[in-house]
Each structure stands twice: as C-alpha cells, then as structure tokens.
Enzyme design. Structure first.
Site, PDB file in Angstrom:
ATOM      1  N   GLY A  31      -1.217  -3.948   9.243  1.00 17.43           N
ATOM      2  CA  GLY A  31      -0.727  -5.311   9.068  1.00 17.43           C
ATOM      3  C   GLY A  31      -1.051  -5.796   7.677  1.00 17.43           C
ATOM      4  N   MET A  33      -2.955  -8.457   4.865  1.00 18.49           N
ATOM      5  CA  MET A  33      -4.335  -8.895   4.728  1.00 18.49           C
ATOM      6  C   MET A  33      -4.607 -10.067   5.666  1.00 18.49           C
ATOM      7  SD  MET A  33      -4.875  -8.711   0.666  1.00 18.49           S
ATOM      8  CE  MET A  33      -5.889  -7.332   0.160  1.00 18.49           C
ATOM      9  N   CYS A  35      -5.120 -10.254   8.707  1.00 11.70           N
ATOM     10  CA  CYS A  35      -4.512 -10.293  10.035  1.00 11.70           C
ATOM     11  C   CYS A  35      -5.508  -9.929  11.127  1.00 11.70           C
ATOM     12  CB  CYS A  35      -3.292  -9.378  10.108  1.00 11.70           C
ATOM     13  SG  CYS A  35      -3.690  -7.634  10.142  1.00 11.70           S
ATOM     14  N   LYS A  37      -7.589  -7.024  11.081  1.00 11.59           N
ATOM     15  CA  LYS A  37      -7.756  -5.583  11.302  1.00 11.59           C
ATOM     16  C   LYS A  37      -9.226  -5.184  11.415  1.00 11.59           C
ATOM     17  CE  LYS A  37      -5.595  -4.304   7.686  1.00 11.59           C
ATOM     18  NZ  LYS A  37      -5.281  -5.681   7.267  1.00 11.59           N
ATOM     19  N   ASP A 108     -11.659   2.201   8.438  1.00 16.81           N
ATOM     20  CA  ASP A 108     -11.131   0.945   7.904  1.00 16.81           C
ATOM     21  C   ASP A 108     -10.572   1.210   6.509  1.00 16.81           C
ATOM     22  OD1 ASP A 108     -10.480  -1.708   8.141  1.00 16.81           O
ATOM     23  OD2 ASP A 108     -12.457  -2.475   7.570  1.00 16.81           O
ATOM     24  N   GLU A 109      -9.739   0.317   6.029  1.00 22.82           N
ATOM     25  CA  GLU A 109      -9.092   0.475   4.721  1.00 22.82           C
ATOM     26  C   GLU A 109      -8.342   1.813   4.647  1.00 22.82           C
ATOM     27  OE1 GLU A 109      -9.053  -2.134   3.072  1.00 22.82           O
ATOM     28  OE2 GLU A 109     -10.925  -3.225   3.401  1.00 22.82           O
ATOM     29  N   ALA A 110      -7.704   2.165   5.741  1.00 23.56           N
ATOM     30  CA  ALA A 110      -7.055   3.476   5.841  1.00 23.56           C
ATOM     31  C   ALA A 110      -5.868   3.621   4.903  1.00 23.56           C
ATOM     32  CB  ALA A 110      -6.625   3.745   7.287  1.00 23.56           C
ATOM     33  N   GLN A 111      -5.390   2.511   4.359  1.00 23.30           N
ATOM     34  CA  GLN A 111      -4.283   2.617   3.406  1.00 23.30           C
ATOM     35  C   GLN A 111      -4.680   3.404   2.166  1.00 23.30           C
ATOM     36  OE1 GLN A 111      -5.919  -0.216   4.037  1.00 23.30           O
ATOM     37  NE2 GLN A 111      -6.556  -1.126   2.103  1.00 23.30           N
TER      38      GLN A 111
END
Ligand SMILES: [Zn+2]
Length: 245
Positions: A31, A33, A35, A37, A108-111
């Site tokens: 999603g 920022m 949101c 996560k 986390d921060e998987a992007q």
C-alpha cells in the site's frame, strides 16, 4: 527462547520439516505510506508468536543503531537490518546453525528487496516451509512499482492491498506517494533517497530562511488526481508553500 535445535549437527530443521510438510506461503501486503503496513506487520508477528512459533523480523533503511520495525501507533520491535547484499537464505540458515528456530519471517520495507532476494524468500517457503509475510510500498514517488514490489507481485502466493487508512488532503483515499523537496513536488530523481524514506511531516516552523546545504525532503500521500496535478494542498505548511500556484 532457547528451544533445543532438532538436529544440531546437520542442516537444521529442513529435514524434519520435509517429513511433516505443512504448506508455507509467501504473502505480500502492500500500500502507500501511512496505510498501516508496519502496524499490520507487528500484529502478524504477535499472532504468530502467540501460537508458539519463532520468527525473525527483517527491515531495511532503518537509520538507528538498533534497527526496529515501528508503527505510527507506537508499537515497535527490534529487527535485523538487511541490505541489498544480504543473502536471506544464508541469514536464516545461520540462525538454524545456532540452534534457533525460524518458523516465519516478517519482512518490512519489502519494496527495497532486490528481485533475487524475493526469489530467496520463495525458496525458503518452498524448500524449508518458512512462512514469509512481506510488507511494502506499492509504488515510488514516480508512481512506478519498486523492483522488490514488482517481484513480490509476480511470485507471491497471496497479495493483499492494505486497507487504505490515509487520505489525500482533498478527502479521497491516498494511493500514491509524492516526494516533496523544499516544498515542491519532485518527479525526477533516485528511486530511493537514503535517510529520507520515513514519511515525516513537513517541519512546521522554519523561521528565517536557514536552508542548509541539504534540501528538505519528505513524502506526502496524495490521491491520483492530485498526484498528477502535483498539488500538495492548500494547508501544506512546508517551506516553498508560497511558491505554489
Ligand atoms: Zn486529492
């Protein structure tokens, strides 16, 4: 937790796991920022650990000396900081070699993962039955998929768009991230500006112009229409506001 390792002399756990193959999954939640996560990541971690499972929390881009996954509602847990050069297979195997269980991963921060790292996560799921829960941004400030996000969308067993809790200034659901440099929306630049990935609000008081050598960078979530128009809203309080049309 100091559970004895099932097979301390061999590649731990994998053999035993194959004997009782519980299906594992690679799940991706994405999603814009703000949101929620990271809050969801910590909730999933909590639920898993309450079932007696052992997890490993991973994050990227955390600038602190004690990396953590933190949410805007005040929760935070320590995490292992990884970067683009981290071999996630080796990371998990090293924990097994020390006799520590890893039943699931919270990423986390998987992007920011490389496509190769996403494939490593998939291998952990398929070959070692580790459940992986990955959380990340959908698109960058240019509205393009992050490489890690793209690969997760391609290979994840389950993909969920996180319920949007953040609104554009106009009241519509915020879907896209805008990078704001010195009060103006940027459309060019590196995908990731290191140390500026946190969605910090614009500084409220700048006083007399004390602009240092580094531009002030922050992120703002906008609806698609206002992202296209580059309109940051009538109440934006950052420097450069007066320069907006
Ligand atoms: Zn809007």
């Amino acid at each position: 937790m100091s559970d004895p390792a099932p097979e301390p002399t061999s590649v731990p756990a994998a053999g035993g796991r194959r004997a009782a193959p519980a299906p594992a999954h690679l799940r991706f939640f994405h999603g814009p920022m703000d949101c929620g996560k990271s809050t969801l990541a910590l909730q999933v971690d909590h639920n898993q650990s309450r079932q007696g499972r052992s997890g490993l929390r991973l994050t990227q881009g955390d600038r602190s000396t004690a990396p953590q996954i933190s949410s805007r509602v005040g929760l935070s847990r320590t995490a292992v900081e990884v970067d683009a050069g981290t071999d996630l297979l080796l990371l998990v195997r090293s924990h097994w070699a020390e006799g520590r269980r890893v039943d699931y991963l919270i990423v986390d921060e998987a992007q920011f993962l490389t496509p190769a790292q996403v494939d490593q996560l998939a291998e952990l799921v398929d070959a070692s039955h580790v459940d992986v829960y990955a959380f990340g941004l959908t698109t960058d400030f240019r509205t393009r998929l992050f490489p890690g996000t793209q690969r997760l969308l391609e290979v994840a067993d389950d993909v969920q768009r996180v319920q949007v809790e953040v609104l554009c200034w106009c009241g519509l659901p915020g879907l896209l991230n805008a990078r704001v440099v010195d009060g103006a929306m940027a459309r060019e630049g590196a995908t990731v500006v290191v140390a500026d990935t946190a969605p910090t609000p614009a500084p409220q008081e700048t006083g007399p112009d004390e602009t240092g050598p580094r531009p002030e960078v922050h992120y703002q979530v906008l609806c698609r229409r206002h992202h296209v128009l580059g309109q940051l809203g009538p109440t934006a309080a950052g420097p450069g506001q007066l320069a907006l049309p």
